[in-house]
Design a protein around this motif. Structure first.
Motif, mmCIF file in Angstrom:
data_model
loop_
_atom_site.group_PDB
_atom_site.id
_atom_site.type_symbol
_atom_site.label_atom_id
_atom_site.label_comp_id
_atom_site.label_asym_id
_atom_site.label_seq_id
_atom_site.Cartn_x
_atom_site.Cartn_y
_atom_site.Cartn_z
ATOM 1 N N TRP A 12 -30.147 5.420 2.716
ATOM 2 C CA TRP A 12 -29.452 4.171 2.426
ATOM 3 C C TRP A 12 -28.086 4.489 1.844
ATOM 4 C CZ3 TRP A 12 -34.444 5.133 1.038
ATOM 5 C CH2 TRP A 12 -35.405 4.360 1.669
ATOM 6 N N ALA A 13 -27.054 3.875 2.338
ATOM 7 C CA ALA A 13 -25.736 4.006 1.715
ATOM 8 C C ALA A 13 -25.490 2.757 0.914
ATOM 9 C CB ALA A 13 -24.649 4.158 2.775
ATOM 10 N N VAL A 14 -25.305 2.900 -0.406
ATOM 11 C CA VAL A 14 -25.112 1.739 -1.266
ATOM 12 C C VAL A 14 -23.797 1.061 -0.952
ATOM 13 C CG1 VAL A 14 -24.828 1.027 -3.672
ATOM 14 C CG2 VAL A 14 -26.603 2.642 -3.047
ATOM 15 N N HIS A 40 -29.216 -4.809 11.686
ATOM 16 C CA HIS A 40 -27.875 -5.177 11.262
ATOM 17 C C HIS A 40 -27.744 -5.274 9.744
ATOM 18 C CE1 HIS A 40 -24.277 -8.013 11.164
ATOM 19 N NE2 HIS A 40 -23.847 -6.932 11.777
ATOM 20 N N PHE A 41 -28.699 -5.917 9.114
ATOM 21 C CA PHE A 41 -28.696 -6.040 7.651
ATOM 22 C C PHE A 41 -30.108 -6.364 7.203
ATOM 23 C CE2 PHE A 41 -28.360 -8.114 3.559
ATOM 24 C CZ PHE A 41 -27.399 -7.344 2.906
ATOM 25 N N THR A 42 -30.588 -5.632 6.196
ATOM 26 C CA THR A 42 -31.949 -5.867 5.695
ATOM 27 C C THR A 42 -32.090 -5.347 4.280
ATOM 28 O OG1 THR A 42 -34.308 -5.482 6.140
ATOM 29 C CG2 THR A 42 -32.812 -3.670 6.598
ATOM 30 N N SER A 59 -34.463 -1.884 -5.231
ATOM 31 C CA SER A 59 -34.129 -2.554 -3.982
ATOM 32 C C SER A 59 -32.686 -2.253 -3.580
ATOM 33 C CB SER A 59 -34.327 -4.064 -4.107
ATOM 34 O OG SER A 59 -34.006 -4.714 -2.886
ATOM 35 N N VAL A 60 -32.514 -1.858 -2.336
ATOM 36 C CA VAL A 60 -31.188 -1.683 -1.757
ATOM 37 C C VAL A 60 -31.144 -2.484 -0.465
ATOM 38 C CG1 VAL A 60 -30.758 0.577 -2.769
ATOM 39 C CG2 VAL A 60 -31.957 0.422 -0.599
ATOM 40 N N SER A 61 -29.964 -2.771 0.037
ATOM 41 C CA SER A 61 -29.867 -3.553 1.266
ATOM 42 C C SER A 61 -28.600 -3.188 2.011
ATOM 43 C CB SER A 61 -29.891 -5.053 0.962
ATOM 44 O OG SER A 61 -28.839 -5.406 0.087
ATOM 45 N N GLY A 62 -28.616 -3.391 3.298
ATOM 46 C CA GLY A 62 -27.462 -3.087 4.126
ATOM 47 C C GLY A 62 -27.848 -2.826 5.564
ATOM 48 N N LYS A 63 -26.966 -2.184 6.298
ATOM 49 C CA LYS A 63 -27.209 -1.831 7.687
ATOM 50 C C LYS A 63 -28.184 -0.657 7.735
ATOM 51 C CE LYS A 63 -24.961 0.090 11.768
ATOM 52 N NZ LYS A 63 -23.700 0.639 12.319
ATOM 53 N N LEU A 64 -29.228 -0.786 8.521
ATOM 54 C CA LEU A 64 -30.260 0.225 8.583
ATOM 55 C C LEU A 64 -30.293 0.844 9.971
ATOM 56 C CD1 LEU A 64 -33.759 0.094 7.039
ATOM 57 C CD2 LEU A 64 -33.540 0.786 9.421
ATOM 58 N N THR A 65 -30.217 2.173 9.999
ATOM 59 C CA THR A 65 -30.347 2.918 11.248
ATOM 60 C C THR A 65 -31.512 3.882 11.122
ATOM 61 O OG1 THR A 65 -27.946 2.805 11.558
ATOM 62 C CG2 THR A 65 -29.160 4.381 12.916
ATOM 63 N N LYS A 66 -32.440 3.811 12.058
ATOM 64 C CA LYS A 66 -33.637 4.648 11.999
ATOM 65 C C LYS A 66 -33.677 5.585 13.203
ATOM 66 C CE LYS A 66 -38.692 4.442 11.872
ATOM 67 N NZ LYS A 66 -39.879 3.564 11.812
ATOM 68 N N GLU A 162 -26.857 1.641 5.011
ATOM 69 C CA GLU A 162 -25.496 1.613 4.510
ATOM 70 C C GLU A 162 -25.275 0.276 3.812
ATOM 71 O OE1 GLU A 162 -22.647 3.496 7.505
ATOM 72 O OE2 GLU A 162 -24.369 2.902 8.724
ATOM 73 N N SER A 163 -25.188 0.325 2.504
ATOM 74 C CA SER A 163 -25.102 -0.908 1.736
ATOM 75 C C SER A 163 -23.746 -1.558 1.938
ATOM 76 C CB SER A 163 -25.328 -0.638 0.255
ATOM 77 O OG SER A 163 -25.320 -1.845 -0.463
#
Length: 304
Positions: A12-14, A40-42, A59-66, A162-163
């Motif tokens: 995760w990027a804050v 896109h954002f979660t 809790s963190v949130s942002g663009k998620l790539t798996k 990526e936050s």
């Protein structure tokens, strides 16, 4: 016996980070069956500590790539985790939390915390690692989860979050909509589809757009009319009558409430006396209700 490890790594990027999750670490040379997913954002919870079986969560949130892939059985938990640790050290990462097997707490609790983004196999030994890195635009949290399956395989899941500020400008509201009267739903006339020889009853007409799919007249018979419902079942009153049975198929734009209300309003105009009425669960089991109507029962799949 060889060991099998299933590894999940989450990043995760804050704040925005110049590299994506797929380029932060290279893929293992023996990796197979790659899979990729972008959200896109979660929001996402990362585990920062475990006290007994109770995890502490941030809790963190942002663009998620798996990015996920499988490895041969020779890759143990230690080998995979240590490879990531070595690279995290080069990146001057801060290890926030690390656990393995029993130290990670109840595996079912761990599964619930990581789902649905990470798949946890609660029956197998596992390891979990959280590291904090610094990117050009802010912090990056690297979370690595691994589980080991004996004599089978190793699977790796790399997820980068990526936050970023929640993107709330993706759609626009139309204030002009609020200034206009509701538009009528267009209902197509389907009289031409009526079954041959059928007609509306002269007492009550049809809802616009409906058509007759079944029509039957009986000159004289006995008809059970439902008059009530109780725990013992349906109460009926048997009447001698001439019967006209009409089955209409209705446009899907109508709700059951609208259909029922319109027929009720039409009956009220005739000063009709209500004998029985039910709605929803109050009507009991559908099959039993239809059976109680006997002559009126309908086992087809048509819309009513």
């Amino acid at each position: 016996m060889g060991q099998h490890t299933l590894l999940s790594a989450v990043f995760w990027a804050v704040t925005a980070f110049s590299a994506s999750a797929s380029t932060l670490f290279s893929t293992f040379p023996d990796a197979k069956y790659p899979e990729d997913k972008i959200v896109h954002f979660t929001p996402f919870n990362i585990i920062t500590a475990v006290d007994g079986n109770k995890p502490s969560v941030m809790s963190v949130s942002g663009k998620l790539t798996k990015h996920s892939f499988s490895l041969p059985e020779s890759y143990t938990l230690e080998l995979v985790i240590n490879n990531y640790l070595a690279q995290l050290k080069k990146l001057n990462a801060e290890i926030v939390f690390q656990c393995q097997q029993e130290a990670c707490g109840d595996p079912y609790v761990l599964r619930d915390q990581l789902a649905p983004r990470i798949s946890v196999e609660s029956s197998y030994p596992s390891a979990y690692l959280v590291a904090k890195l610094t990117g050009t635009s802010g912090d990056v949290y690297s979370v690595i989860y691994a589980f080991h399956r004996e004599d089978r395989y190793t699977k790796v899941q790399l997820v980068t979050l990526e936050s970023i500020p929640e993107p709330l400008g993706l759609i626009e509201a139309n204030p002009a909509f609020l200034q206009q009267a509701p538009k009528e739903v267009e209902i197509k006339d389907r009289h031409s589809e009526d079954v041959q020889g059928s007609a509306d009853h002269p007492l009550l007409g049809r809802m616009p757009g409906s058509f007759i799919s079944r029509y039957k007249q009986t000159s004289f018979t006995q008809v059970p009319v439902i008059t009530g419902i109780s725990a013992a079942g349906y109460q009926t009153l048997t009447l001698d009558a001439k019967v006209t049975l009409i089955r209409y198929r209705m446009p899907t734009q109508y709700s059951m409430y609208e259909i029922s209300s319109n027929y009720t309003a039409a009956a009220n105009k005739l000063a009709a006396e209500s004998v029985f009425h039910c709605q929803g669960n109050a009507c009991g089991d559908d099959a039993k209700l239809i059976k109680a109507m006997k002559l009126h029962q309908d086992t087809s799949k048509d819309e009513w």
